[in-house]
Design an enzyme around this catalytic site. Structure first.
Site, PDB file in Angstrom:
ATOM      1  N   SER A 112       0.820  -1.213   0.000  1.00 30.47           N
ATOM      2  CA  SER A 112       0.000   0.000   0.000  1.00 30.47           C
ATOM      3  C   SER A 112       0.848   1.256   0.000  1.00 30.47           C
ATOM      4  O   SER A 112       0.406   2.314  -0.428  1.00 30.47           O
ATOM      5  CB  SER A 112      -0.830   0.092   1.282  1.00 30.47           C
ATOM      6  OG  SER A 112      -1.570  -1.033   1.490  1.00 30.47           O
TER       7      SER A 112
ATOM      8  N   HIS B 148      -1.220  -2.950  -7.303  1.00 33.06           N
ATOM      9  CA  HIS B 148      -1.914  -2.558  -6.075  1.00 33.06           C
ATOM     10  C   HIS B 148      -3.426  -2.695  -6.236  1.00 33.06           C
ATOM     11  O   HIS B 148      -4.041  -1.951  -7.002  1.00 33.06           O
ATOM     12  CB  HIS B 148      -1.528  -1.120  -5.706  1.00 33.06           C
ATOM     13  CG  HIS B 148      -2.071  -0.686  -4.392  1.00 33.06           C
ATOM     14  ND1 HIS B 148      -2.487   0.595  -4.140  1.00 33.06           N
ATOM     15  CD2 HIS B 148      -2.300  -1.374  -3.242  1.00 33.06           C
ATOM     16  CE1 HIS B 148      -2.926   0.677  -2.898  1.00 33.06           C
ATOM     17  NE2 HIS B 148      -2.824  -0.504  -2.340  1.00 33.06           N
TER      18      HIS B 148
ATOM     19  N   GLU C  27      -3.708  -0.475  -9.537  1.00 32.55           N
ATOM     20  CA  GLU C  27      -2.610   0.423  -9.911  1.00 32.55           C
ATOM     21  C   GLU C  27      -1.420  -0.434 -10.358  1.00 32.55           C
ATOM     22  O   GLU C  27      -1.023  -1.358  -9.646  1.00 32.55           O
ATOM     23  CB  GLU C  27      -2.211   1.303  -8.725  1.00 32.55           C
ATOM     24  CG  GLU C  27      -3.283   2.337  -8.396  1.00 32.55           C
ATOM     25  CD  GLU C  27      -3.010   3.094  -7.105  1.00 32.55           C
ATOM     26  OE1 GLU C  27      -3.304   4.291  -7.060  1.00 32.55           O
ATOM     27  OE2 GLU C  27      -2.506   2.487  -6.129  1.00 32.55           O
TER      28      GLU C  27
ATOM     29  N   ASN D 237      -3.895   6.010  -2.675  1.00 32.06           N
ATOM     30  CA  ASN D 237      -3.583   6.256  -1.260  1.00 32.06           C
ATOM     31  C   ASN D 237      -2.985   7.637  -1.030  1.00 32.06           C
ATOM     32  O   ASN D 237      -3.130   8.219   0.044  1.00 32.06           O
ATOM     33  CB  ASN D 237      -2.662   5.167  -0.711  1.00 32.06           C
ATOM     34  CG  ASN D 237      -3.430   3.892  -0.404  1.00 32.06           C
ATOM     35  OD1 ASN D 237      -4.660   3.919  -0.326  1.00 32.06           O
ATOM     36  ND2 ASN D 237      -2.734   2.789  -0.235  1.00 32.06           N
TER      37      ASN D 237
HETATM   38  N1  3HC Z   1     -16.845 -10.136  -2.411  1.00 37.59           N
HETATM   39  C1  3HC Z   1     -17.684 -10.089  -3.475  1.00 37.59           C
HETATM   40  N2  3HC Z   1     -18.563  -9.094  -3.666  1.00 37.59           N
HETATM   41  C2  3HC Z   1     -18.603  -8.110  -2.752  1.00 37.59           C
HETATM   42  C3  3HC Z   1     -17.765  -8.096  -1.633  1.00 37.59           C
HETATM   43  C4  3HC Z   1     -16.856  -9.163  -1.477  1.00 37.59           C
HETATM   44  N3  3HC Z   1     -15.990  -9.239  -0.453  1.00 37.59           N
HETATM   45  N4  3HC Z   1     -18.029  -6.982  -0.914  1.00 37.59           N
HETATM   46  C5  3HC Z   1     -18.995  -6.335  -1.558  1.00 37.59           C
HETATM   47  N5  3HC Z   1     -19.358  -7.004  -2.664  1.00 37.59           N
HETATM   48  C6  3HC Z   1     -20.364  -6.628  -3.630  1.00 37.59           C
HETATM   49  C7  3HC Z   1     -21.765  -6.994  -3.234  1.00 37.59           C
HETATM   50  O1  3HC Z   1     -22.099  -8.310  -3.597  1.00 37.59           O
HETATM   51  C8  3HC Z   1     -22.582  -5.962  -4.016  1.00 37.59           C
HETATM   52  O2  3HC Z   1     -22.677  -6.329  -5.368  1.00 37.59           O
HETATM   53  P1  3HC Z   1     -23.891  -5.789  -6.328  1.00 37.59           P
HETATM   54  O3  3HC Z   1     -23.877  -4.286  -6.253  1.00 37.59           O
HETATM   55  O4  3HC Z   1     -23.544  -6.311  -7.679  1.00 37.59           O
HETATM   56  O5  3HC Z   1     -25.127  -6.383  -5.712  1.00 37.59           O
HETATM   57  C9  3HC Z   1     -21.688  -4.739  -3.981  1.00 37.59           C
HETATM   58  O6  3HC Z   1     -20.374  -5.193  -3.674  1.00 37.59           O
HETATM   59  C10 3HC Z   1     -22.103  -3.761  -2.920  1.00 37.59           C
HETATM   60  O7  3HC Z   1     -22.074  -4.439  -1.660  1.00 37.59           O
HETATM   61  P2  3HC Z   1     -23.167  -4.257  -0.521  1.00 37.59           P
HETATM   62  O8  3HC Z   1     -24.505  -4.003  -1.163  1.00 37.59           O
HETATM   63  O9  3HC Z   1     -23.046  -5.375   0.431  1.00 37.59           O
HETATM   64  O10 3HC Z   1     -22.666  -3.002   0.297  1.00 37.59           O
HETATM   65  P3  3HC Z   1     -22.367  -1.543  -0.167  1.00 37.59           P
HETATM   66  O11 3HC Z   1     -23.229  -1.090  -1.262  1.00 37.59           O
HETATM   67  O12 3HC Z   1     -22.290  -0.795   1.097  1.00 37.59           O
HETATM   68  O13 3HC Z   1     -20.882  -1.663  -0.791  1.00 37.59           O
HETATM   69  C11 3HC Z   1     -18.557  -1.583  -0.665  1.00 37.59           C
HETATM   70  C12 3HC Z   1     -19.821  -2.150  -0.068  1.00 37.59           C
HETATM   71  C13 3HC Z   1     -18.321  -2.188  -2.049  1.00 37.59           C
HETATM   72  C14 3HC Z   1     -17.413  -1.979   0.253  1.00 37.59           C
HETATM   73  C15 3HC Z   1     -18.721  -0.012  -0.805  1.00 37.59           C
HETATM   74  O14 3HC Z   1     -19.136   0.522   0.419  1.00 37.59           O
HETATM   75  C16 3HC Z   1     -17.468   0.669  -1.239  1.00 37.59           C
HETATM   76  O15 3HC Z   1     -17.119   0.704  -2.404  1.00 37.59           O
HETATM   77  N6  3HC Z   1     -16.735   1.263  -0.248  1.00 37.59           N
HETATM   78  C17 3HC Z   1     -15.491   1.930  -0.496  1.00 37.59           C
HETATM   79  C18 3HC Z   1     -14.391   0.901  -0.520  1.00 37.59           C
HETATM   80  C19 3HC Z   1     -13.069   1.521  -0.772  1.00 37.59           C
HETATM   81  O16 3HC Z   1     -12.889   2.728  -0.880  1.00 37.59           O
HETATM   82  N7  3HC Z   1     -12.054   0.649  -0.872  1.00 37.59           N
HETATM   83  C20 3HC Z   1     -10.708   1.081  -1.029  1.00 37.59           C
HETATM   84  C21 3HC Z   1     -10.055   1.125   0.302  1.00 37.59           C
HETATM   85  S1  3HC Z   1      -8.377   1.680   0.192  1.00 37.59           S
HETATM   86  C22 3HC Z   1      -7.510   0.305  -0.180  1.00 37.59           C
HETATM   87  O17 3HC Z   1      -8.004  -0.795  -0.264  1.00 37.59           O
HETATM   88  C23 3HC Z   1      -6.066   0.514  -0.431  1.00 37.59           C
HETATM   89  C24 3HC Z   1      -5.207  -0.066   0.630  1.00 37.59           C
HETATM   90  O18 3HC Z   1      -3.890   0.016   0.171  1.00 37.59           O
HETATM   91  C25 3HC Z   1      -5.317   0.652   1.966  1.00 37.59           C
END
Ligand code: 3HC
Length: 325
Positions: free
Chosen positions: A156, A179, A191, A229
């Site tokens: 990250s 990434h 990335e 990030n």
């Molecule tokens: N596996 C498979 N599918 C998943 C999943 C998983 N682990 N988690 C979520 N999904 C899918 C669901 O099935 C759903 O699919 P659909 O829209 O086709 O029905 C979709 O994602 C949305 O899920 P939910 O309805 O359960 O919940 P939300 O609408 O609240 O979405 C979320 C959840 C996708 C996590 C959304 O809130 C989101 O995009 N959040 C932001 C996440 C983000 O910013 N991530 C980056 C973090 S930074 C990082 O990772 C970098 C590192 O280096 C720190």
């Protein structure tokens, strides 16, 4: 966790491959990876990467230090795949089961990194964020992987070129950052981080691989935080500072950013989701080292964040962070 990752690195260094085959097709500007994909580290990120690669018909080996860790990784994959299967085959439980079994069937589990990378076209490391552990691990992987393999880190925040430092010039030509984002099966972006030593063919191969697993690549230079990030961490830290200055509650800041800026999660939900220890590790590292960042004060330590981490309130994974779960 660091001791476990060190053990993985040591184990890799001690072994040598039986065969070092070229793992790419013969020509073409954008060749896809043709060998096995080895993913080192079976946590949320590593198992997510393994799952997505296997879903797109790659043979994958997932590596971790123990059978227990591997079974945990397999559990993450099974749970996530069931969600995917329900959407792909609504109302057809048998097809859902077949899909999950087929994908999991393409993922082998191994506690031997050297054996796992012996016929790999691409190796993706997703172990603990510790530069020494990663360097040791890659030294072993480089000795065991085929000459043409791409070696990649899912770090990250650590500089890709520093992770590759102990490797030969030849290995550095095909060493990149790849990434992924959490949750890997859902987040579309990868990335592709190029160092000055990486050659264009390696970047093209990585881009082709990323597209082939249904993701969208963004190619960028090896600078702290890459793209996402570098923008996300100052945003999270500013949100925490708003809270520290008592400008608004965490709930209201989250609501504001979801409804006012269209973000899927507010900054505090996102901090809890990513893990407060991870965020602290990243900002502390960048702040301490300076690393040529413009405006280091964006990454200055936060008393609130430090306090939560010291208490073990790390977010969703511990049941408590800025919120309770
Ligand atoms: N596996 C498979 N599918 C998943 C999943 C998983 N682990 N988690 C979520 N999904 C899918 C669901 O099935 C759903 O699919 P659909 O829209 O086709 O029905 C979709 O994602 C949305 O899920 P939910 O309805 O359960 O919940 P939300 O609408 O609240 O979405 C979320 C959840 C996708 C996590 C959304 O809130 C989101 O995009 N959040 C932001 C996440 C983000 O910013 N991530 C980056 C973090 S930074 C990082 O990772 C970098 C590192 O280096 C720190």
């Amino acid at each position: 966790m660091i001791a476990a990752a060190s053990a993985l690195a040591a184990k890799t260094a001690a072994l040598r491959p039986a065969a070092q085959r070229a793992a790419f097709s013969s020509s073409g500007a954008a060749r896809a990876v043709s060998g096995r994909i080895a993913v080192i580290g079976g946590g949320q990120m590593g198992s997510g990467i393994a799952q997505v690669a296997a879903t797109h018909k790659h043979d994958v080996t997932l590596v971790d230090v123990s059978q227990e860790a591997l079974e945990r990784g397999r559990g993450y994959m099974a749970k996530s795949l069931k969600r995917v299967a329900k959407k792909q085959f609504p109302e057809d439980a048998q097809a859902q089961g077949r899909f999950v079994d087929e994908v999991l069937g393409r993922v082998s589990l191994s506690t031997s990194p050297a054996a796992a990378v012996g016929d790999a076209g691409l190796v993706i490391e997703a172990v603990v964020e510790n530069i020494k552990v990663k360097q040791e691990l890659f030294a072993g992987l480089a000795a065991a992987a085929p000459e043409g393999a791409i070696l990649a880190s899912n770090t990250s925040s650590l500089p890709i070129a520093r992770i590759a430092e102990p490797l030969s010039a030849e290995r550095k030509r095909r060493f990149l950052g790849l990434h992924f984002f959490n949750p890997v099966p859902q987040m579309k972006l990868v990335e592709v981080v190029r160092t000055d030593a990486a050659d264009q063919q390696a970047v093209d191969d990585a881009v082709a691989f990323v597209k082939g697993i249904g993701k969208v690549p963004a190619v960028c230079k090896d600078t702290p935080g890459f793209i996402v990030n570098r923008l996300l961490l100052p945003y999270m830290m500013e949100a925490i500072r708003l809270l520290e200055r008592d400008v608004a509650s965490a709930q209201d800041i989250d609501t504001a950013m979801k409804l006012g800026a269209g973000y899927p999660m507010g900054p505090f939900q996102l901090c809890d989701y990513v893990g407060l220890d991870t965020i602290k590790f990243i900002v502390d590292g960048w702040h301490k080292e300076g690393q040529g960042l413009v405006g280091d004060k964006l990454f200055a330590p936060s008393a609130k964040l430090d306090e939560l981490v010291a208490k073990g309130h790390l977010g969703v994974k511990t049941g408590k962070g800025f919120y309770e779960y």
